[in-house]
Motif scaffolding. Structure first.
Motif, mmCIF file in Angstrom:
data_model
loop_
_atom_site.group_PDB
_atom_site.id
_atom_site.type_symbol
_atom_site.label_atom_id
_atom_site.label_comp_id
_atom_site.label_asym_id
_atom_site.label_seq_id
_atom_site.Cartn_x
_atom_site.Cartn_y
_atom_site.Cartn_z
ATOM 1 N N VAL A 122 0.863 -1.176 0.000
ATOM 2 C CA VAL A 122 0.000 0.000 0.000
ATOM 3 C C VAL A 122 0.900 1.225 0.000
ATOM 4 O O VAL A 122 1.780 1.362 0.856
ATOM 5 C CB VAL A 122 -0.929 -0.002 1.237
ATOM 6 C CG1 VAL A 122 -1.755 1.270 1.285
ATOM 7 C CG2 VAL A 122 -1.821 -1.226 1.230
ATOM 8 N N ARG A 177 1.334 4.834 0.790
ATOM 9 C CA ARG A 177 0.767 5.882 1.638
ATOM 10 C C ARG A 177 1.883 6.349 2.564
ATOM 11 O O ARG A 177 2.720 5.568 2.983
ATOM 12 C CB ARG A 177 -0.401 5.314 2.437
ATOM 13 C CG ARG A 177 -0.969 6.258 3.440
ATOM 14 C CD ARG A 177 -2.086 5.605 4.226
ATOM 15 N NE ARG A 177 -2.478 6.458 5.316
ATOM 16 C CZ ARG A 177 -3.544 6.268 6.039
ATOM 17 N NH1 ARG A 177 -4.342 5.256 5.785
ATOM 18 N NH2 ARG A 177 -3.839 7.084 7.003
ATOM 19 N N LEU A 206 -8.647 -4.015 -0.837
ATOM 20 C CA LEU A 206 -7.502 -3.230 -1.292
ATOM 21 C C LEU A 206 -7.665 -2.804 -2.741
ATOM 22 O O LEU A 206 -7.234 -1.718 -3.123
ATOM 23 C CB LEU A 206 -6.206 -4.029 -1.134
ATOM 24 C CG LEU A 206 -5.603 -4.082 0.253
ATOM 25 C CD1 LEU A 206 -4.387 -4.994 0.264
ATOM 26 C CD2 LEU A 206 -5.228 -2.704 0.755
ATOM 27 N N GLN A 207 -8.290 -3.641 -3.555
ATOM 28 C CA GLN A 207 -8.467 -3.327 -4.974
ATOM 29 C C GLN A 207 -9.719 -2.517 -5.255
ATOM 30 O O GLN A 207 -9.904 -2.041 -6.372
ATOM 31 C CB GLN A 207 -8.513 -4.629 -5.776
ATOM 32 C CG GLN A 207 -7.213 -5.387 -5.739
ATOM 33 C CD GLN A 207 -7.290 -6.653 -6.535
ATOM 34 O OE1 GLN A 207 -7.651 -6.626 -7.701
ATOM 35 N NE2 GLN A 207 -6.952 -7.766 -5.920
ATOM 36 N N GLN A 240 -9.820 2.739 -2.075
ATOM 37 C CA GLN A 240 -8.589 3.434 -2.473
ATOM 38 C C GLN A 240 -8.782 4.950 -2.464
ATOM 39 O O GLN A 240 -7.934 5.688 -1.968
ATOM 40 C CB GLN A 240 -8.141 2.977 -3.854
ATOM 41 C CG GLN A 240 -7.607 1.567 -3.876
ATOM 42 C CD GLN A 240 -7.138 1.154 -5.257
ATOM 43 O OE1 GLN A 240 -7.153 1.939 -6.208
ATOM 44 N NE2 GLN A 240 -6.724 -0.089 -5.384
ATOM 45 N N ARG A 241 -9.906 5.411 -3.005
ATOM 46 C CA ARG A 241 -10.159 6.851 -3.077
ATOM 47 C C ARG A 241 -10.391 7.438 -1.686
ATOM 48 O O ARG A 241 -9.843 8.485 -1.342
ATOM 49 C CB ARG A 241 -11.351 7.109 -3.998
ATOM 50 C CG ARG A 241 -11.536 8.544 -4.391
ATOM 51 C CD ARG A 241 -12.582 8.741 -5.479
ATOM 52 N NE ARG A 241 -13.746 7.878 -5.415
ATOM 53 C CZ ARG A 241 -13.985 6.828 -6.218
ATOM 54 N NH1 ARG A 241 -13.119 6.506 -7.152
ATOM 55 N NH2 ARG A 241 -15.076 6.108 -6.093
ATOM 56 N N ALA A 278 -2.645 4.072 -3.078
ATOM 57 C CA ALA A 278 -2.409 3.377 -4.345
ATOM 58 C C ALA A 278 -1.750 2.053 -3.993
ATOM 59 O O ALA A 278 -1.278 1.866 -2.863
ATOM 60 C CB ALA A 278 -1.518 4.213 -5.256
ATOM 61 N N LEU A 279 -1.714 1.139 -4.939
ATOM 62 C CA LEU A 279 -1.130 -0.176 -4.700
ATOM 63 C C LEU A 279 0.121 -0.361 -5.532
ATOM 64 O O LEU A 279 0.194 0.080 -6.673
ATOM 65 C CB LEU A 279 -2.133 -1.285 -5.025
ATOM 66 C CG LEU A 279 -3.441 -1.260 -4.248
ATOM 67 C CD1 LEU A 279 -4.342 -2.388 -4.703
ATOM 68 C CD2 LEU A 279 -3.198 -1.342 -2.761
#
Length: 175
Positions: free
Chosen positions: A8, A10, A83-84, A89-90, A95-96
């Protein structure tokens, strides 16, 4: 196909690192009829825990019972799904990084000596990967050579092969 959970991306508030790994654990908290749920992620540098919001002040009755069971059981499949998920995510501004979290299964190398290859690529999960990299690894070529073959029109596809794709596609390679 995926081999593990992606990193992840961040920023860590403790050490300013940019990557976290998903622990696969959830924290669920109920406030009378409302429920909150978070996915816990750990900083890859300092080990500090951060929470990614999954549910926020949602009425308990509106959450499917099987979802609640999966949250309480710390289901790794649910971790991968969430996670996807674009909303997660938003909401969490993440982001991954799928860098080393996938592998290519070609079904063997007996096809590499053919003059013309018609290949269908199927993704086991929605992993964004550069098609040039997939073609290079699957056919035993360098990425530069694949780029050259695309430029010469010897690798053709109905989809654009530059950039990243996460959906199924086909291509033809003419040697």
């Amino acid at each position: 196909m995926p081999t593990c959970l992606p990193l992840v991306l961040r920023r860590c508030h403790t050490c300013a690192s940019e990557t976290f790994r998903a622990s696969g654990k959830f924290r669920v908290n109920a406030h009378h009829k409302l429920i909150d749920a978070w996915l816990l992620v750990l900083c890859t540098s300092c080990g500090d825990t951060a929470k990614l919001t999954v549910l926020e002040r949602v009425n308990v009755r509106s959450v499917r019972p099987e979802m609640l069971d999966r949250l309480h059981d710390n289901d790794l499949g649910l971790t991968a799904e969430l996670l996807q998920h674009p909303v997660v995510q938003r909401r969490n501004r993440i982001a991954l990084d799928w860098g080393d979290a996938w592998r290519l299964d070609t079904g063997g190398s007996d096809h590499l000596d053919h003059e013309v290859l018609d290949v269908s690529v199927r993704f086991a999960a929605r992993i964004p990967v550069r098609p040039v990299r997939l073609i290079a690894e699957g056919c035993g070529l360098s990425r530069a050579e694949v780029e050259r073959l695309i430029g010469e029109g010897r690798v053709v596809s109905a989809v654009r092969l530059s950039g990243k794709l996460s959906g199924d596609f086909t291509f033809t390679l003419k040697r």
